[in-house]
Design a protein around this motif. Structure first.
Motif, PDB file in Angstrom:
ATOM      1  N   TRP A 320     -15.647 164.428 134.512  1.00 55.36           N
ATOM      2  CA  TRP A 320     -14.902 163.350 135.186  1.00 55.36           C
ATOM      3  C   TRP A 320     -15.816 162.245 135.703  1.00 55.36           C
ATOM      4  CZ3 TRP A 320     -15.490 161.578 140.186  1.00 55.36           C
ATOM      5  CH2 TRP A 320     -16.227 162.377 141.063  1.00 55.36           C
ATOM      6  N   PHE A 321     -17.072 162.574 136.025  1.00 57.02           N
ATOM      7  CA  PHE A 321     -17.977 161.590 136.629  1.00 57.02           C
ATOM      8  C   PHE A 321     -19.002 161.112 135.611  1.00 57.02           C
ATOM      9  CE2 PHE A 321     -21.818 160.492 139.146  1.00 57.02           C
ATOM     10  CZ  PHE A 321     -21.287 159.435 139.858  1.00 57.02           C
ATOM     11  N   GLN A 322     -19.020 159.823 135.401  1.00 56.40           N
ATOM     12  CA  GLN A 322     -19.965 159.225 134.471  1.00 56.40           C
ATOM     13  C   GLN A 322     -20.844 158.238 135.244  1.00 56.40           C
ATOM     14  OE1 GLN A 322     -22.369 158.593 132.298  1.00 56.40           O
ATOM     15  NE2 GLN A 322     -20.933 159.477 130.807  1.00 56.40           N
ATOM     16  N   PRO A 323     -22.053 158.660 135.623  1.00 58.39           N
ATOM     17  CA  PRO A 323     -22.903 157.793 136.440  1.00 58.39           C
ATOM     18  C   PRO A 323     -23.340 156.514 135.748  1.00 58.39           C
ATOM     19  CG  PRO A 323     -24.124 159.713 135.676  1.00 58.39           C
ATOM     20  CD  PRO A 323     -22.688 159.958 135.332  1.00 58.39           C
ATOM     21  N   ASP A 324     -23.200 156.470 134.427  1.00 56.48           N
ATOM     22  CA  ASP A 324     -23.597 155.266 133.695  1.00 56.48           C
ATOM     23  C   ASP A 324     -22.416 154.348 133.409  1.00 56.48           C
ATOM     24  OD1 ASP A 324     -26.267 156.130 133.576  1.00 56.48           O
ATOM     25  OD2 ASP A 324     -25.820 157.388 131.849  1.00 56.48           O
ATOM     26  N   THR A 325     -21.281 154.571 134.107  1.00 57.28           N
ATOM     27  CA  THR A 325     -20.145 153.678 133.961  1.00 57.28           C
ATOM     28  C   THR A 325     -20.565 152.251 134.300  1.00 57.28           C
ATOM     29  OG1 THR A 325     -18.497 155.370 134.466  1.00 57.28           O
ATOM     30  CG2 THR A 325     -17.855 153.093 134.877  1.00 57.28           C
ATOM     31  N   VAL A 326     -20.217 151.318 133.417  1.00 60.20           N
ATOM     32  CA  VAL A 326     -20.551 149.911 133.647  1.00 60.20           C
ATOM     33  C   VAL A 326     -19.341 149.230 134.275  1.00 60.20           C
ATOM     34  CG1 VAL A 326     -21.207 147.734 132.578  1.00 60.20           C
ATOM     35  CG2 VAL A 326     -22.152 149.893 131.711  1.00 60.20           C
ATOM     36  N   ALA A 327     -19.532 148.658 135.436  1.00 59.50           N
ATOM     37  CA  ALA A 327     -18.425 148.001 136.140  1.00 59.50           C
ATOM     38  C   ALA A 327     -18.041 146.703 135.429  1.00 59.50           C
ATOM     39  CB  ALA A 327     -18.819 147.706 137.575  1.00 59.50           C
ATOM     40  N   THR A 328     -16.746 146.473 135.309  1.00 58.69           N
ATOM     41  CA  THR A 328     -16.218 145.247 134.720  1.00 58.69           C
ATOM     42  C   THR A 328     -15.872 144.260 135.825  1.00 58.69           C
ATOM     43  OG1 THR A 328     -15.281 146.475 132.862  1.00 58.69           O
ATOM     44  CG2 THR A 328     -14.391 144.271 133.278  1.00 58.69           C
ATOM     45  N   ASP A 329     -16.277 143.010 135.659  1.00 58.38           N
ATOM     46  CA  ASP A 329     -15.956 141.974 136.641  1.00 58.38           C
ATOM     47  C   ASP A 329     -14.554 141.440 136.347  1.00 58.38           C
ATOM     48  OD1 ASP A 329     -15.794 139.903 138.417  1.00 58.38           O
ATOM     49  OD2 ASP A 329     -17.532 138.790 137.659  1.00 58.38           O
ATOM     50  N   CYS A 330     -13.608 141.776 137.234  1.00 58.73           N
ATOM     51  CA  CYS A 330     -12.222 141.346 137.057  1.00 58.73           C
ATOM     52  C   CYS A 330     -11.873 140.141 137.931  1.00 58.73           C
ATOM     53  CB  CYS A 330     -11.263 142.491 137.380  1.00 58.73           C
ATOM     54  SG  CYS A 330     -11.434 143.944 136.308  1.00 58.73           S
ATOM     55  N   SER A 331     -12.872 139.554 138.569  1.00 59.44           N
ATOM     56  CA  SER A 331     -12.583 138.501 139.542  1.00 59.44           C
ATOM     57  C   SER A 331     -11.898 137.294 138.914  1.00 59.44           C
ATOM     58  CB  SER A 331     -13.880 138.065 140.240  1.00 59.44           C
ATOM     59  OG  SER A 331     -14.839 137.627 139.285  1.00 59.44           O
ATOM     60  N   GLU A 332     -12.256 136.938 137.689  1.00 61.32           N
ATOM     61  CA  GLU A 332     -11.638 135.780 137.045  1.00 61.32           C
ATOM     62  C   GLU A 332     -10.331 136.144 136.336  1.00 61.32           C
ATOM     63  OE1 GLU A 332     -14.307 133.711 134.508  1.00 61.32           O
ATOM     64  OE2 GLU A 332     -15.778 133.299 136.086  1.00 61.32           O
ATOM     65  N   LEU A 333     -10.263 137.363 135.810  1.00 60.34           N
ATOM     66  CA  LEU A 333      -9.067 137.777 135.071  1.00 60.34           C
ATOM     67  C   LEU A 333      -7.940 138.231 135.994  1.00 60.34           C
ATOM     68  CD1 LEU A 333     -10.694 139.868 132.197  1.00 60.34           C
ATOM     69  CD2 LEU A 333      -9.754 137.554 132.025  1.00 60.34           C
ATOM     70  N   GLY A 334      -8.290 138.770 137.148  1.00 56.83           N
ATOM     71  CA  GLY A 334      -7.277 139.366 137.997  1.00 56.83           C
ATOM     72  C   GLY A 334      -6.941 140.765 137.506  1.00 56.83           C
ATOM     73  N   GLN A 335      -6.177 141.517 138.296  1.00 55.55           N
ATOM     74  CA  GLN A 335      -5.852 142.886 137.914  1.00 55.55           C
ATOM     75  C   GLN A 335      -4.878 142.948 136.743  1.00 55.55           C
ATOM     76  OE1 GLN A 335      -4.558 145.055 141.406  1.00 55.55           O
ATOM     77  NE2 GLN A 335      -6.653 145.651 141.876  1.00 55.55           N
ATOM     78  N   GLN A 336      -3.961 141.982 136.626  1.00 55.37           N
ATOM     79  CA  GLN A 336      -3.035 141.965 135.500  1.00 55.37           C
ATOM     80  C   GLN A 336      -2.472 140.568 135.309  1.00 55.37           C
ATOM     81  OE1 GLN A 336       1.135 143.553 136.731  1.00 55.37           O
ATOM     82  NE2 GLN A 336      -0.336 144.988 137.611  1.00 55.37           N
ATOM     83  N   ALA A 337      -2.053 140.289 134.080  1.00 52.63           N
ATOM     84  CA  ALA A 337      -1.496 138.973 133.756  1.00 52.63           C
ATOM     85  C   ALA A 337      -0.740 139.049 132.446  1.00 52.63           C
ATOM     86  CB  ALA A 337      -2.606 137.929 133.648  1.00 52.63           C
ATOM     87  N   CYS A 338       0.229 138.139 132.245  1.00 51.56           N
ATOM     88  CA  CYS A 338       0.947 138.041 130.976  1.00 51.56           C
ATOM     89  C   CYS A 338       0.068 137.336 129.951  1.00 51.56           C
ATOM     90  CB  CYS A 338       2.239 137.248 131.165  1.00 51.56           C
ATOM     91  SG  CYS A 338       3.515 138.122 132.101  1.00 51.56           S
TER      92      CYS A 338
END
Length: 389
Positions: A320-338
Protein backbone atom coordinates in the motif's frame (compact mmCIF):
# COMPACT_ATOMS: atom_id res chain seq x y z
CA UNK A 1 -18.60 20.98 7.30
CA UNK A 2 -18.35 17.47 8.73
CA UNK A 3 -15.57 15.29 7.41
CA UNK A 4 -16.05 11.53 7.76
CA UNK A 5 -13.54 8.74 7.49
CA UNK A 6 -15.17 5.33 7.62
CA UNK A 7 -13.25 2.39 9.04
CA UNK A 8 -15.93 -0.16 8.17
CA UNK A 9 -18.84 0.35 5.85
CA UNK A 10 -22.20 0.62 7.58
CA UNK A 11 -23.39 -2.96 7.26
CA UNK A 12 -26.55 -3.72 9.22
CA UNK A 13 -26.21 -6.96 11.14
CA UNK A 14 -29.67 -8.26 12.06
CA UNK A 15 -28.14 -10.69 14.54
CA UNK A 16 -26.68 -7.90 16.63
CA UNK A 17 -29.50 -7.09 19.02
CA UNK A 18 -29.69 -6.42 22.74
CA UNK A 19 -27.21 -4.64 24.98
CA UNK A 20 -23.48 -5.09 24.59
CA UNK A 21 -23.25 -6.45 28.14
CA UNK A 22 -25.30 -9.44 27.01
CA UNK A 23 -22.87 -10.66 24.34
CA UNK A 24 -22.11 -14.40 24.35
CA UNK A 25 -19.44 -15.60 26.77
CA UNK A 26 -18.88 -19.02 25.25
CA UNK A 27 -15.81 -18.04 23.27
CA UNK A 28 -17.56 -18.05 19.89
CA UNK A 29 -16.60 -14.43 19.09
CA UNK A 30 -12.98 -14.58 17.99
CA UNK A 31 -11.15 -16.97 20.31
CA UNK A 32 -7.49 -16.04 19.97
CA UNK A 33 -6.37 -19.48 21.10
CA UNK A 34 -8.02 -21.00 18.04
CA UNK A 35 -6.02 -18.65 15.86
CA UNK A 36 -2.64 -18.80 17.56
CA UNK A 37 -2.66 -22.34 18.86
CA UNK A 38 -2.61 -21.76 22.62
CA UNK A 39 -4.87 -21.03 25.56
CA UNK A 40 -2.53 -19.01 27.77
CA UNK A 41 -4.31 -16.31 29.69
CA UNK A 42 -7.73 -18.01 29.81
CA UNK A 43 -9.38 -18.14 33.24
CA UNK A 44 -9.31 -21.46 35.09
CA UNK A 45 -13.09 -21.81 34.94
CA UNK A 46 -12.97 -22.07 31.14
CA UNK A 47 -14.69 -18.74 30.46
CA UNK A 48 -12.96 -16.70 27.76
CA UNK A 49 -10.52 -14.03 28.88
CA UNK A 50 -11.11 -10.37 28.05
CA UNK A 51 -8.82 -10.81 25.05
CA UNK A 52 -11.06 -13.52 23.61
CA UNK A 53 -14.54 -11.95 23.81
CA UNK A 54 -16.21 -8.67 22.85
CA UNK A 55 -15.86 -5.84 25.36
CA UNK A 56 -18.64 -5.07 27.77
CA UNK A 57 -20.12 -1.61 27.69
CA UNK A 58 -17.96 -0.53 30.60
CA UNK A 59 -14.81 -1.99 29.03
CA UNK A 60 -15.47 -0.32 25.68
CA UNK A 61 -16.03 3.07 27.27
CA UNK A 62 -12.93 2.69 29.44
CA UNK A 63 -10.77 1.79 26.42
CA UNK A 64 -12.00 4.79 24.45
CA UNK A 65 -11.45 7.07 27.43
CA UNK A 66 -7.87 5.86 27.81
CA UNK A 67 -7.05 6.08 24.09
CA UNK A 68 -8.41 9.62 23.89
CA UNK A 69 -6.54 10.68 27.03
CA UNK A 70 -3.23 9.56 25.49
CA UNK A 71 -3.46 12.19 22.75
CA UNK A 72 -5.31 15.17 24.21
CA UNK A 73 -2.01 17.04 24.34
CA UNK A 74 -1.65 16.60 20.57
CA UNK A 75 -5.06 18.13 19.97
CA UNK A 76 -4.36 20.98 22.40
CA UNK A 77 -1.10 21.78 20.59
CA UNK A 78 -2.68 21.71 17.13
CA UNK A 79 -3.11 24.97 15.24
CA UNK A 80 -4.67 27.15 16.50
CA UNK A 81 -3.28 26.03 19.86
CA UNK A 82 -5.75 25.40 22.65
CA UNK A 83 -8.85 25.22 20.48
CA UNK A 84 -9.08 21.48 19.79
CA UNK A 85 -9.82 18.46 21.94
CA UNK A 86 -10.63 14.83 21.22
CA UNK A 87 -13.94 13.29 22.20
CA UNK A 88 -15.67 9.97 21.67
CA UNK A 89 -19.20 8.67 21.34
CA UNK A 90 -20.74 5.19 21.18
CA UNK A 91 -24.15 4.99 19.53
CA UNK A 92 -25.85 2.35 21.66
CA UNK A 93 -28.95 2.44 19.45
CA UNK A 94 -27.23 1.53 16.18
CA UNK A 95 -26.65 -2.04 14.98
CA UNK A 96 -24.71 -0.76 11.97
CA UNK A 97 -21.10 -1.94 11.81
CA UNK A 98 -19.39 1.42 11.86
CA UNK A 99 -16.43 3.21 13.41
CA UNK A 100 -15.30 6.55 12.05
CA UNK A 101 -13.88 9.95 12.89
CA UNK A 102 -15.38 13.40 12.45
CA UNK A 103 -13.57 16.71 12.02
CA UNK A 104 -15.50 19.93 12.43
CA UNK A 105 -13.88 23.38 12.21
CA UNK A 106 -13.81 24.89 15.69
CA UNK A 107 -15.19 21.71 17.27
CA UNK A 108 -13.91 18.43 18.69
CA UNK A 109 -12.08 15.74 16.84
CA UNK A 110 -14.53 12.90 17.47
CA UNK A 111 -14.25 9.11 17.37
CA UNK A 112 -17.73 7.70 16.82
CA UNK A 113 -18.55 4.01 17.17
CA UNK A 114 -21.78 2.03 16.75
CA UNK A 115 -22.97 -0.75 19.05
CA UNK A 116 -22.84 -3.00 16.00
CA UNK A 117 -19.07 -2.56 15.78
CA UNK A 118 -18.71 -3.82 19.34
CA UNK A 119 -20.64 -7.04 18.68
CA UNK A 120 -19.41 -7.90 15.19
CA UNK A 121 -18.05 -11.40 14.68
CA UNK A 122 -14.39 -11.79 15.79
CA UNK A 123 -14.53 -8.67 17.99
CA UNK A 124 -12.49 -8.93 21.19
CA UNK A 125 -11.37 -6.37 23.74
CA UNK A 126 -7.90 -6.47 22.17
CA UNK A 127 -9.30 -5.90 18.69
CA UNK A 128 -11.46 -3.07 19.96
CA UNK A 129 -8.44 -1.38 21.50
CA UNK A 130 -6.46 -1.76 18.28
CA UNK A 131 -9.26 -0.44 16.09
CA UNK A 132 -9.80 2.55 18.38
CA UNK A 133 -6.07 3.24 18.10
CA UNK A 134 -6.59 3.01 14.33
CA UNK A 135 -9.27 5.69 14.58
CA UNK A 136 -6.97 7.86 16.65
CA UNK A 137 -4.38 7.32 13.93
CA UNK A 138 -6.59 9.18 11.48
CA UNK A 139 -6.09 12.29 13.67
CA UNK A 140 -2.54 11.84 14.90
CA UNK A 141 -0.83 9.38 12.53
CA UNK A 142 0.29 11.97 10.01
CA UNK A 143 1.70 11.45 6.52
CA UNK A 144 0.52 10.01 4.17
CA UNK A 145 -2.85 11.74 4.37
CA UNK A 146 -6.16 11.22 2.60
CA UNK A 147 -5.80 13.77 -0.16
CA UNK A 148 -9.17 13.10 -1.81
CA UNK A 149 -12.17 14.78 -0.21
CA UNK A 150 -10.17 15.87 2.83
CA UNK A 151 -12.47 18.86 3.35
CA UNK A 152 -9.78 21.42 4.24
CA UNK A 153 -6.33 22.31 2.91
CA UNK A 154 -5.60 25.44 4.97
CA UNK A 155 -4.60 23.75 8.22
CA UNK A 156 -7.57 25.29 10.04
CA UNK A 157 -8.72 21.90 11.34
CA UNK A 158 -5.41 21.41 13.13
CA UNK A 159 -4.82 18.08 11.38
CA UNK A 160 -5.42 16.24 8.13
CA UNK A 161 -6.89 12.76 8.08
CA UNK A 162 -4.26 10.05 7.75
CA UNK A 163 -4.70 7.32 5.14
CA UNK A 164 -6.06 3.93 6.17
CA UNK A 165 -2.67 2.24 5.97
CA UNK A 166 -1.03 4.94 8.06
CA UNK A 167 -3.79 4.66 10.68
CA UNK A 168 -3.10 0.90 10.91
CA UNK A 169 0.64 1.53 11.20
CA UNK A 170 0.16 4.16 13.90
CA UNK A 171 -2.13 1.86 15.89
CA UNK A 172 0.54 -0.78 16.50
CA UNK A 173 3.66 1.40 16.28
CA UNK A 174 2.67 4.21 18.63
CA UNK A 175 -0.78 3.92 20.20
CA UNK A 176 -0.95 0.37 21.56
CA UNK A 177 2.61 0.54 22.96
CA UNK A 178 1.53 3.57 24.98
CA UNK A 179 -1.82 2.06 25.95
CA UNK A 180 -0.43 -1.30 27.13
CA UNK A 181 3.05 -0.34 28.33
CA UNK A 182 2.30 -1.00 31.99
CA UNK A 183 0.08 -4.08 31.56
CA UNK A 184 3.02 -6.42 32.05
CA UNK A 185 1.04 -9.51 33.12
CA UNK A 186 -1.27 -9.40 30.09
CA UNK A 187 1.69 -8.69 27.81
CA UNK A 188 3.60 -11.70 29.14
CA UNK A 189 0.58 -14.00 28.77
CA UNK A 190 0.03 -12.94 25.16
CA UNK A 191 3.72 -13.32 24.33
CA UNK A 192 3.55 -16.90 25.64
CA UNK A 193 0.69 -17.66 23.20
CA UNK A 194 2.79 -16.96 20.13
CA UNK A 195 4.64 -19.69 18.31
CA UNK A 196 8.47 -19.40 18.27
CA UNK A 197 8.66 -17.84 14.80
CA UNK A 198 6.24 -15.08 15.77
CA UNK A 199 8.04 -14.45 19.06
CA UNK A 200 11.29 -14.18 17.12
CA UNK A 201 9.94 -11.11 15.32
CA UNK A 202 9.73 -9.36 18.67
CA UNK A 203 12.98 -10.67 20.16
CA UNK A 204 14.80 -9.50 17.03
CA UNK A 205 13.18 -6.07 17.13
CA UNK A 206 13.66 -5.34 20.84
CA UNK A 207 16.44 -6.17 23.30
CA UNK A 208 14.54 -5.99 26.60
CA UNK A 209 11.97 -8.54 27.73
CA UNK A 210 9.24 -6.01 28.58
CA UNK A 211 9.30 -4.57 25.05
CA UNK A 212 9.37 -8.04 23.54
CA UNK A 213 6.31 -9.11 25.52
CA UNK A 214 4.46 -5.89 24.67
CA UNK A 215 5.30 -6.49 21.00
CA UNK A 216 3.98 -10.04 21.34
CA UNK A 217 0.65 -8.88 22.70
CA UNK A 218 0.34 -6.42 19.82
CA UNK A 219 1.01 -9.25 17.34
CA UNK A 220 -1.74 -11.36 18.94
CA UNK A 221 -4.17 -8.44 18.64
CA UNK A 222 -3.03 -7.81 15.07
CA UNK A 223 -3.78 -11.37 14.00
CA UNK A 224 -7.23 -11.18 15.59
CA UNK A 225 -7.86 -7.85 13.87
CA UNK A 226 -6.72 -9.25 10.53
CA UNK A 227 -9.40 -11.94 10.84
CA UNK A 228 -12.04 -9.32 11.53
CA UNK A 229 -10.90 -7.21 8.56
CA UNK A 230 -11.10 -10.25 6.29
CA UNK A 231 -14.57 -11.19 7.46
CA UNK A 232 -15.84 -7.65 6.96
CA UNK A 233 -14.29 -7.49 3.48
CA UNK A 234 -16.06 -10.72 2.50
CA UNK A 235 -19.38 -9.32 3.74
CA UNK A 236 -18.88 -6.34 1.42
CA UNK A 237 -17.78 -8.42 -1.59
CA UNK A 238 -18.71 -12.10 -1.11
CA UNK A 239 -15.94 -14.59 -1.85
CA UNK A 240 -14.11 -17.38 -0.08
CA UNK A 241 -12.59 -16.27 3.22
CA UNK A 242 -8.79 -16.43 3.26
CA UNK A 243 -7.56 -15.41 6.68
CA UNK A 244 -4.32 -13.43 6.74
CA UNK A 245 -1.34 -15.03 8.49
CA UNK A 246 2.05 -13.89 9.70
CA UNK A 247 3.94 -16.07 7.22
CA UNK A 248 1.94 -15.28 4.05
CA UNK A 249 2.82 -11.63 3.33
CA UNK A 250 1.21 -9.70 0.51
CA UNK A 251 3.90 -9.48 -2.17
CA UNK A 252 2.13 -7.00 -4.44
CA UNK A 253 3.66 -3.56 -4.89
CA UNK A 254 1.49 -0.47 -5.27
CA UNK A 255 2.48 1.92 -8.05
CA UNK A 256 1.42 4.85 -5.87
CA UNK A 257 0.53 5.07 -2.19
CA UNK A 258 -3.03 3.92 -1.54
CA UNK A 259 -5.30 6.05 0.65
CA UNK A 260 -8.11 3.53 1.21
CA UNK A 261 -8.36 0.10 2.78
CA UNK A 262 -5.87 -2.47 1.53
CA UNK A 263 -6.65 -6.23 1.41
CA UNK A 264 -6.66 -7.91 4.81
CA UNK A 265 -3.26 -9.60 4.38
CA UNK A 266 -1.68 -6.27 3.50
CA UNK A 267 -3.35 -4.73 6.55
CA UNK A 268 -1.98 -7.48 8.81
CA UNK A 269 1.48 -6.94 7.30
CA UNK A 270 1.15 -3.24 8.16
CA UNK A 271 0.10 -3.98 11.74
CA UNK A 272 3.05 -6.33 12.15
CA UNK A 273 5.45 -3.74 10.71
CA UNK A 274 4.20 -1.18 13.22
CA UNK A 275 4.63 -3.62 16.09
CA UNK A 276 8.30 -4.31 15.28
CA UNK A 277 9.26 -0.74 14.36
CA UNK A 278 11.30 0.72 17.22
CA UNK A 279 11.00 4.29 15.87
CA UNK A 280 8.29 5.98 17.92
CA UNK A 281 6.72 9.42 17.55
CA UNK A 282 7.94 12.11 19.92
CA UNK A 283 6.45 15.42 20.98
CA UNK A 284 2.92 16.58 20.21
CA UNK A 285 3.26 17.36 16.51
CA UNK A 286 1.54 15.47 13.70
CA UNK A 287 4.19 13.98 11.37
CA UNK A 288 4.18 15.66 7.98
CA UNK A 289 1.45 18.19 8.79
CA UNK A 290 3.11 21.06 6.95
CA UNK A 291 2.01 23.32 4.07
CA UNK A 292 0.45 22.40 1.72
CA UNK A 293 -1.63 20.71 4.42
CA UNK A 294 -2.83 17.21 3.66
CA UNK A 295 -1.07 17.03 0.29
CA UNK A 296 1.24 14.25 -0.84
CA UNK A 297 4.27 16.50 -1.10
CA UNK A 298 8.03 16.17 -0.73
CA UNK A 299 7.87 18.61 2.19
CA UNK A 300 5.29 16.48 3.98
CA UNK A 301 7.13 13.25 3.28
CA UNK A 302 10.44 14.62 4.55
CA UNK A 303 8.89 16.14 7.67
CA UNK A 304 7.39 12.76 8.58
CA UNK A 305 10.47 10.66 7.74
CA UNK A 306 12.04 10.67 11.26
CA UNK A 307 8.87 9.19 12.77
CA UNK A 308 8.73 5.87 10.89
CA UNK A 309 10.98 2.96 9.99
CA UNK A 310 12.19 3.42 6.43
CA UNK A 311 13.80 0.01 5.92
CA UNK A 312 13.69 -3.47 7.39
CA UNK A 313 10.77 -5.42 8.90
CA UNK A 314 9.32 -2.27 10.51
CA UNK A 315 8.96 -0.34 7.26
CA UNK A 316 5.47 0.19 5.86
CA UNK A 317 4.80 -2.59 3.33
CA UNK A 318 4.84 -1.81 -0.37
CA UNK A 319 1.44 -3.44 -0.86
CA UNK A 320 0.00 0.00 0.00
CA UNK A 321 2.89 2.41 0.69
CA UNK A 322 5.09 3.56 -2.15
CA UNK A 323 7.79 5.92 -0.86
CA UNK A 324 8.76 6.86 -4.41
CA UNK A 325 5.29 8.18 -5.26
CA UNK A 326 5.70 11.35 -7.31
CA UNK A 327 3.31 14.10 -6.25
CA UNK A 328 1.25 15.71 -9.02
CA UNK A 329 0.77 19.48 -8.95
CA UNK A 330 -3.00 20.02 -9.22
CA UNK A 331 -2.92 23.72 -8.40
CA UNK A 332 -3.61 24.86 -11.97
CA UNK A 333 -5.94 22.02 -12.96
CA UNK A 334 -8.02 21.93 -9.81
CA UNK A 335 -9.41 18.72 -8.31
CA UNK A 336 -11.96 18.21 -11.11
CA UNK A 337 -13.32 19.91 -14.21
CA UNK A 338 -15.46 19.26 -17.31
CA UNK A 339 -13.45 18.46 -20.46
CA UNK A 340 -14.15 17.56 -24.09
CA UNK A 341 -11.93 15.24 -26.11
CA UNK A 342 -12.73 14.07 -29.65
CA UNK A 343 -16.26 15.36 -29.18
CA UNK A 344 -16.85 13.28 -26.03
CA UNK A 345 -17.54 15.08 -22.77
CA UNK A 346 -16.17 13.88 -19.45
CA UNK A 347 -14.75 14.80 -16.06
CA UNK A 348 -11.04 15.28 -15.44
CA UNK A 349 -9.86 14.49 -11.92
CA UNK A 350 -6.53 15.50 -10.46
CA UNK A 351 -5.14 13.92 -7.32
CA UNK A 352 -1.71 14.55 -5.87
CA UNK A 353 -0.91 10.83 -5.54
CA UNK A 354 -2.75 9.13 -8.41
CA UNK A 355 -2.28 11.98 -10.89
CA UNK A 356 -4.73 12.93 -13.64
CA UNK A 357 -7.58 10.56 -14.52
CA UNK A 358 -10.74 10.85 -16.65
CA UNK A 359 -14.31 9.68 -16.42
CA UNK A 360 -16.12 9.88 -19.78
CA UNK A 361 -19.83 10.53 -20.14
CA UNK A 362 -21.93 7.87 -21.87
CA UNK A 363 -24.60 8.10 -24.61
CA UNK A 364 -26.03 11.63 -24.74
CA UNK A 365 -24.81 12.74 -21.31
CA UNK A 366 -23.03 16.05 -20.90
CA UNK A 367 -20.70 17.27 -18.20
CA UNK A 368 -21.99 19.98 -15.87
CA UNK A 369 -20.47 21.67 -12.86
CA UNK A 370 -22.54 22.54 -9.80
CA UNK A 371 -22.15 25.77 -7.86
CA UNK A 372 -19.92 24.05 -5.32
CA UNK A 373 -17.48 23.00 -8.04
CA UNK A 374 -18.49 19.34 -8.40
CA UNK A 375 -18.36 18.15 -12.01
CA UNK A 376 -20.33 15.14 -13.20
CA UNK A 377 -22.13 13.67 -16.20
CA UNK A 378 -25.87 14.36 -16.55
CA UNK A 379 -28.67 13.95 -19.04
CA UNK A 380 -29.10 17.21 -20.99
CA UNK A 381 -32.34 18.11 -19.17
CA UNK A 382 -30.96 17.61 -15.64
CA UNK A 383 -29.91 20.60 -13.58
CA UNK A 384 -27.08 19.62 -11.18
CA UNK A 385 -28.53 22.05 -8.61
CA UNK A 386 -32.21 21.21 -8.86
CA UNK A 387 -32.45 17.69 -10.29
CA UNK A 388 -34.64 16.72 -13.22
CA UNK A 389 -36.79 19.53 -14.65
Amino acid sequence: MKFYVILASSVLLSACTGEVDDVPTDGTHGNSAAVIGGTAGAPADGAPSAGERPPTREEAEAILERVVALYQDHAAAANPAGTHKISWRIDWESDAVSAHVLLNPGEDWTIEVSKGWLTVSSMTTEVFALTMCHEMGHFIGGFPFKTSGRGDSTGALGTSVSSEGQADYFATKDCLPRLWANETEANAAAFAELDPSARERCTTAYSDLASQQLCGRILVASLQTGRLYEEQAVLQAPREIVYPQFDTPDTTEAAVTKEGHAPSQCRLDTLVAGAVCSVKETGTGIPGFVPPYGEYSSASQEAARPFACQTGPGARPRCWFQPDTVATDCSELGQQACVVEDGVQGVRYCDTTSGVTYYWCILDEVCKTSSDGVADCYAPDVDPEEGSR
